[in-house]
Motif scaffolding. Structure first.
Motif, mmCIF file in Angstrom:
data_model
loop_
_atom_site.group_PDB
_atom_site.id
_atom_site.type_symbol
_atom_site.label_atom_id
_atom_site.label_comp_id
_atom_site.label_asym_id
_atom_site.label_seq_id
_atom_site.Cartn_x
_atom_site.Cartn_y
_atom_site.Cartn_z
ATOM 1 N N LYS A 43 15.071 6.435 -1.190
ATOM 2 C CA LYS A 43 15.424 5.084 -1.616
ATOM 3 C C LYS A 43 15.622 5.028 -3.138
ATOM 4 O O LYS A 43 16.543 4.368 -3.622
ATOM 5 C CB LYS A 43 14.333 4.113 -1.172
ATOM 6 C CG LYS A 43 14.663 2.678 -1.374
ATOM 7 C CD LYS A 43 15.732 2.233 -0.409
ATOM 8 C CE LYS A 43 15.909 0.720 -0.508
ATOM 9 N NZ LYS A 43 17.055 0.267 0.248
ATOM 10 N N LEU A 44 14.769 5.733 -3.892
ATOM 11 C CA LEU A 44 14.929 5.789 -5.346
ATOM 12 C C LEU A 44 16.260 6.420 -5.735
ATOM 13 O O LEU A 44 16.942 5.949 -6.645
ATOM 14 C CB LEU A 44 13.779 6.569 -5.974
ATOM 15 C CG LEU A 44 12.441 5.859 -6.082
ATOM 16 C CD1 LEU A 44 11.382 6.827 -6.598
ATOM 17 C CD2 LEU A 44 12.542 4.657 -6.997
ATOM 18 N N ILE A 45 16.631 7.487 -5.039
ATOM 19 C CA ILE A 45 17.908 8.152 -5.317
ATOM 20 C C ILE A 45 19.067 7.211 -5.017
ATOM 21 O O ILE A 45 20.024 7.110 -5.797
ATOM 22 C CB ILE A 45 18.040 9.458 -4.505
ATOM 23 C CG1 ILE A 45 17.038 10.483 -5.009
ATOM 24 C CG2 ILE A 45 19.463 10.002 -4.568
ATOM 25 C CD1 ILE A 45 16.919 11.706 -4.146
ATOM 26 N N GLU A 46 18.989 6.499 -3.889
ATOM 27 C CA GLU A 46 20.056 5.569 -3.529
ATOM 28 C C GLU A 46 20.184 4.447 -4.567
ATOM 29 O O GLU A 46 21.291 4.062 -4.937
ATOM 30 C CB GLU A 46 19.790 4.971 -2.150
ATOM 31 C CG GLU A 46 19.957 5.969 -1.032
ATOM 32 C CD GLU A 46 19.517 5.414 0.310
ATOM 33 O OE1 GLU A 46 18.954 4.293 0.368
ATOM 34 O OE2 GLU A 46 19.731 6.101 1.315
ATOM 35 N N MET A 47 19.049 3.926 -5.030
ATOM 36 C CA MET A 47 19.092 2.862 -6.042
ATOM 37 C C MET A 47 19.671 3.385 -7.350
ATOM 38 O O MET A 47 20.485 2.706 -7.992
ATOM 39 C CB MET A 47 17.700 2.285 -6.274
ATOM 40 C CG MET A 47 17.207 1.432 -5.134
ATOM 41 S SD MET A 47 15.707 0.499 -5.461
ATOM 42 C CE MET A 47 14.534 1.751 -5.900
ATOM 43 N N ALA A 48 19.268 4.585 -7.762
ATOM 44 C CA ALA A 48 19.789 5.166 -9.004
ATOM 45 C C ALA A 48 21.296 5.397 -8.916
ATOM 46 O O ALA A 48 22.037 5.091 -9.856
ATOM 47 C CB ALA A 48 19.066 6.478 -9.319
ATOM 48 N N ASN A 49 21.754 5.907 -7.789
ATOM 49 C CA ASN A 49 23.190 6.134 -7.612
ATOM 50 C C ASN A 49 23.959 4.821 -7.639
ATOM 51 O O ASN A 49 25.053 4.754 -8.210
ATOM 52 C CB ASN A 49 23.460 6.876 -6.302
ATOM 53 C CG ASN A 49 23.139 8.346 -6.401
ATOM 54 O OD1 ASN A 49 23.126 8.913 -7.484
ATOM 55 N ND2 ASN A 49 22.873 8.972 -5.274
ATOM 56 N N ALA A 50 23.413 3.779 -7.035
ATOM 57 C CA ALA A 50 24.086 2.476 -7.043
ATOM 58 C C ALA A 50 24.172 1.913 -8.459
ATOM 59 O O ALA A 50 25.202 1.335 -8.841
ATOM 60 C CB ALA A 50 23.345 1.502 -6.132
ATOM 61 N N LEU A 51 23.116 2.092 -9.247
ATOM 62 C CA LEU A 51 23.136 1.606 -10.630
ATOM 63 C C LEU A 51 24.160 2.362 -11.465
ATOM 64 O O LEU A 51 24.887 1.757 -12.261
ATOM 65 C CB LEU A 51 21.744 1.737 -11.257
ATOM 66 C CG LEU A 51 20.682 0.780 -10.716
ATOM 67 C CD1 LEU A 51 19.314 1.141 -11.287
ATOM 68 C CD2 LEU A 51 21.036 -0.656 -11.031
ATOM 69 N N VAL A 52 24.229 3.667 -11.279
ATOM 70 C CA VAL A 52 25.196 4.471 -12.031
ATOM 71 C C VAL A 52 26.617 4.093 -11.621
ATOM 72 O O VAL A 52 27.502 3.928 -12.466
ATOM 73 C CB VAL A 52 24.938 5.980 -11.815
ATOM 74 C CG1 VAL A 52 26.086 6.805 -12.363
ATOM 75 C CG2 VAL A 52 23.630 6.381 -12.470
ATOM 76 N N LYS A 53 26.838 3.939 -10.330
ATOM 77 C CA LYS A 53 28.169 3.602 -9.836
ATOM 78 C C LYS A 53 28.631 2.248 -10.366
ATOM 79 O O LYS A 53 29.791 2.080 -10.725
ATOM 80 C CB LYS A 53 28.162 3.582 -8.307
ATOM 81 C CG LYS A 53 29.504 3.330 -7.692
ATOM 82 C CD LYS A 53 29.446 3.394 -6.189
ATOM 83 C CE LYS A 53 30.811 3.123 -5.582
ATOM 84 N NZ LYS A 53 30.757 3.174 -4.117
ATOM 85 N N ALA A 54 27.718 1.283 -10.420
ATOM 86 C CA ALA A 54 28.061 -0.053 -10.905
ATOM 87 C C ALA A 54 28.010 -0.147 -12.429
ATOM 88 O O ALA A 54 28.335 -1.202 -12.979
ATOM 89 C CB ALA A 54 27.122 -1.084 -10.288
#
Length: 63
Positions: A43-54
């Protein structure tokens, strides 16, 4: 990489409200603690990837 996320996930399952709910739900469903922590790591990885993408920074929820 997995070892680098274990401690942040462990802390997040105790202090991040969203991850704490997910961890508690998995534990209540009978999953072992390590399985629930690994789910938190993902879940942490998914949140980090979403922040980077946005291209945005983390903003904590306000009550």
């Amino acid at each position: 990489m997995r070892d680098a996320l274990y401690m942040p996930a462990l802390v997040a399952t105790r202090f991040n409200p969203d991850l704490k709910v997910k961890y508690t739900a998995l534990r209540d469903a009978g999953k072992p603690a390590k399985v629930a922590i690994v789910a938190g790591m993902r879940k942490l990885i998914e949140m980090a990837n979403a922040l980077v993408k946005a291209d945005r920074k983390w903003a904590s929820k306000t009550a």
